[in-house]
Write a protein that holds these residues in place. Structure first.
Motif, mmCIF file in Angstrom:
data_model
loop_
_atom_site.group_PDB
_atom_site.id
_atom_site.type_symbol
_atom_site.label_atom_id
_atom_site.label_comp_id
_atom_site.label_asym_id
_atom_site.label_seq_id
_atom_site.Cartn_x
_atom_site.Cartn_y
_atom_site.Cartn_z
ATOM 1 N N GLU A 1 0.823 -1.195 0.000
ATOM 2 C CA GLU A 1 0.000 0.000 0.000
ATOM 3 C C GLU A 1 0.868 1.261 0.000
ATOM 4 N N VAL A 2 1.955 1.227 0.746
ATOM 5 C CA VAL A 2 2.880 2.364 0.754
ATOM 6 C C VAL A 2 3.477 2.547 -0.636
ATOM 7 N N HIS A 3 3.826 1.452 -1.277
ATOM 8 C CA HIS A 3 4.337 1.502 -2.652
ATOM 9 C C HIS A 3 3.320 2.180 -3.570
ATOM 10 N N ARG A 4 2.062 1.841 -3.394
ATOM 11 C CA ARG A 4 1.001 2.395 -4.242
ATOM 12 C C ARG A 4 0.838 3.895 -4.061
ATOM 13 N N VAL A 5 0.851 4.375 -2.812
ATOM 14 C CA VAL A 5 0.536 5.782 -2.564
ATOM 15 C C VAL A 5 1.732 6.703 -2.775
ATOM 16 N N LEU A 6 2.944 6.151 -2.839
ATOM 17 C CA LEU A 6 4.124 6.990 -3.028
ATOM 18 C C LEU A 6 4.269 7.426 -4.483
ATOM 19 N N ARG A 7 4.736 8.663 -4.659
ATOM 20 C CA ARG A 7 5.110 9.146 -5.983
ATOM 21 C C ARG A 7 6.352 8.385 -6.457
ATOM 22 N N PRO A 8 6.596 8.343 -7.775
ATOM 23 C CA PRO A 8 7.772 7.620 -8.277
ATOM 24 C C PRO A 8 9.093 8.092 -7.678
ATOM 25 N N ASP A 9 9.196 9.381 -7.322
ATOM 26 C CA ASP A 9 10.429 9.892 -6.719
ATOM 27 C C ASP A 9 10.314 9.984 -5.198
ATOM 28 N N GLY A 10 9.316 9.289 -4.628
ATOM 29 C CA GLY A 10 9.107 9.328 -3.180
ATOM 30 C C GLY A 10 10.003 8.358 -2.439
ATOM 31 N N ALA A 11 9.803 8.274 -1.124
ATOM 32 C CA ALA A 11 10.606 7.372 -0.306
ATOM 33 C C ALA A 11 9.833 6.979 0.935
ATOM 34 N N ALA A 12 10.040 5.728 1.351
ATOM 35 C CA ALA A 12 9.508 5.227 2.613
ATOM 36 C C ALA A 12 10.644 5.153 3.618
ATOM 37 N N PHE A 13 10.418 5.657 4.827
ATOM 38 C CA PHE A 13 11.419 5.636 5.889
ATOM 39 C C PHE A 13 11.008 4.584 6.914
ATOM 40 N N VAL A 14 11.837 3.555 7.089
ATOM 41 C CA VAL A 14 11.539 2.437 7.974
ATOM 42 C C VAL A 14 12.463 2.466 9.183
ATOM 43 N N LEU A 15 11.887 2.282 10.370
ATOM 44 C CA LEU A 15 12.658 2.115 11.599
ATOM 45 C C LEU A 15 11.968 1.039 12.421
ATOM 46 N N SER A 16 12.713 -0.027 12.766
ATOM 47 C CA SER A 16 12.170 -1.127 13.557
ATOM 48 C C SER A 16 13.265 -1.700 14.443
ATOM 49 N N PRO A 17 12.885 -2.370 15.546
ATOM 50 C CA PRO A 17 13.903 -2.997 16.386
ATOM 51 C C PRO A 17 14.644 -4.102 15.641
ATOM 52 N N TRP A 18 15.939 -4.195 15.887
ATOM 53 C CA TRP A 18 16.744 -5.282 15.328
ATOM 54 C C TRP A 18 16.423 -6.559 16.083
ATOM 55 N N TRP A 19 16.322 -7.652 15.365
ATOM 56 C CA TRP A 19 15.847 -8.899 15.956
ATOM 57 C C TRP A 19 16.729 -9.432 17.092
ATOM 58 N N ARG A 20 18.016 -9.064 17.118
ATOM 59 C CA ARG A 20 18.911 -9.587 18.152
ATOM 60 C C ARG A 20 18.999 -8.673 19.368
ATOM 61 N N TYR A 21 18.297 -7.550 19.334
ATOM 62 C CA TYR A 21 18.314 -6.635 20.477
ATOM 63 C C TYR A 21 17.139 -6.953 21.382
ATOM 64 N N VAL A 22 17.339 -6.797 22.698
ATOM 65 C CA VAL A 22 16.341 -7.243 23.666
ATOM 66 C C VAL A 22 14.985 -6.570 23.461
ATOM 67 N N ASN A 23 14.974 -5.303 23.017
ATOM 68 C CA ASN A 23 13.695 -4.610 22.856
ATOM 69 C C ASN A 23 12.820 -5.238 21.773
ATOM 70 N N ALA A 24 13.424 -5.991 20.890
ATOM 71 C CA ALA A 24 12.637 -6.627 19.832
ATOM 72 C C ALA A 24 11.687 -7.670 20.399
ATOM 73 N N VAL A 25 12.096 -8.320 21.496
ATOM 74 C CA VAL A 25 11.266 -9.379 22.080
ATOM 75 C C VAL A 25 10.672 -8.985 23.426
ATOM 76 N N ALA A 26 11.149 -7.896 24.019
ATOM 77 C CA ALA A 26 10.651 -7.490 25.336
ATOM 78 C C ALA A 26 9.232 -6.939 25.266
ATOM 79 N N ASP A 27 8.878 -6.338 24.134
ATOM 80 C CA ASP A 27 7.541 -5.780 23.966
ATOM 81 C C ASP A 27 6.591 -6.875 23.490
#
Length: 235
Positions: free
Chosen positions: A149-175
């Protein structure tokens, strides 16, 4: 195993990156004279200001992203006098930049559009310049429909900014609300999905030992990234 970068080192690194970027804007002919300001926060470069053409913004993003220690390059920049339309998905009570369009299922003072991110987004095709996906993907059992859906709504020169916990860091599984684990290699898989027409060009990707970062451009008409470009970010 990558260790998370300490707060002191992040602060000192931000100071170094600020100096390095200032020298680039002063001495690099490709950047000199651009009405842009860059601020670093925990290794993420934040670009604001105005440029005349999209290519100038792309050049600035690319050169800043090459600096050692930069984990991400985010921007809210006017191009050709036009204010960008930026969707802040799952913003909760805090948008990444004032002026972003906050989108969330729960109503807060920052939410402008109430929408369920597990379903179709209530936006037209190719309408958005930027889309923030900050601490969202790890909460969705199947996040690929949202990525599409993000791909669909973005303009051809647009960008998606992703930030997520890294799987090996404790916060990824603590939540306990986290239902997916992500790695930088997950971003590679998003960029090259066999059989999918909605592929992505990675502008930048990185990991600080606690979080993964990525900036992705929707591939609609342009060339697919070659192996050399992918090797810059992925195994």
């Amino acid at each position: 195993m990558i260790e998370p970068v300490s707060q002191q080192r992040l602060r000192l690194r931000d100071e170094f990156l600020s100096q390095a970027a200032a020298e680039m804007f002063k001495f690099d002919e490709r950047l000199r004279g651009l009405d842009l300001e860059v601020r670093f926060d925990r290794g993420v470069a934040h670009l604001t200001g105005e440029v005349a053409a999209p290519a100038q913004l792309d050049t600035a993003r690319e050169l800043i992203g090459r600096l050692d220690g930069v984990f991400g390059v985010w921007d809210r920049v006017r191009v050709g006098g036009r204010e960008p339309l930026i969707l802040d998905l799952g913003c909760g009570g805090q948008k990444q930049y004032p002026g972003n369009l906050g989108v969330d299922l729960m109503t807060t003072g920052e939410v402008d559009v109430v929408a369920d991110l597990s379903g179709p987004l209530p936006f037209a095709d190719s309408c958005a310049d930027r889309v923030f996906l900050v601490h969202i993907l790890e909460h969705l059992i199947d996040f690929l429909p949202l990525v599409d859906e993000v791909h669909r709504v973005l303009r051809p020169d647009g960008a998606a900014f992703v930030l997520s916990p890294w799987w090996r860091y404790v916060n990824a599984v603590a939540d306990p609300t986290h239902v997916r684990l992500l790695d930088v290699q997950t971003i590679k898989g998003i960029c090259r999905r066999p059989g999918s027409s909605r592929t992505w060009y990675p502008l930048h990707a990185g990991c600080d030992g606690a979080s993964i970062f990525a900036e992705l451009r929707p591939l609609k008409d342009g060339p697919h990234p070659d192996a050399g470009h992918l090797a810059r970010f992925f195994d």
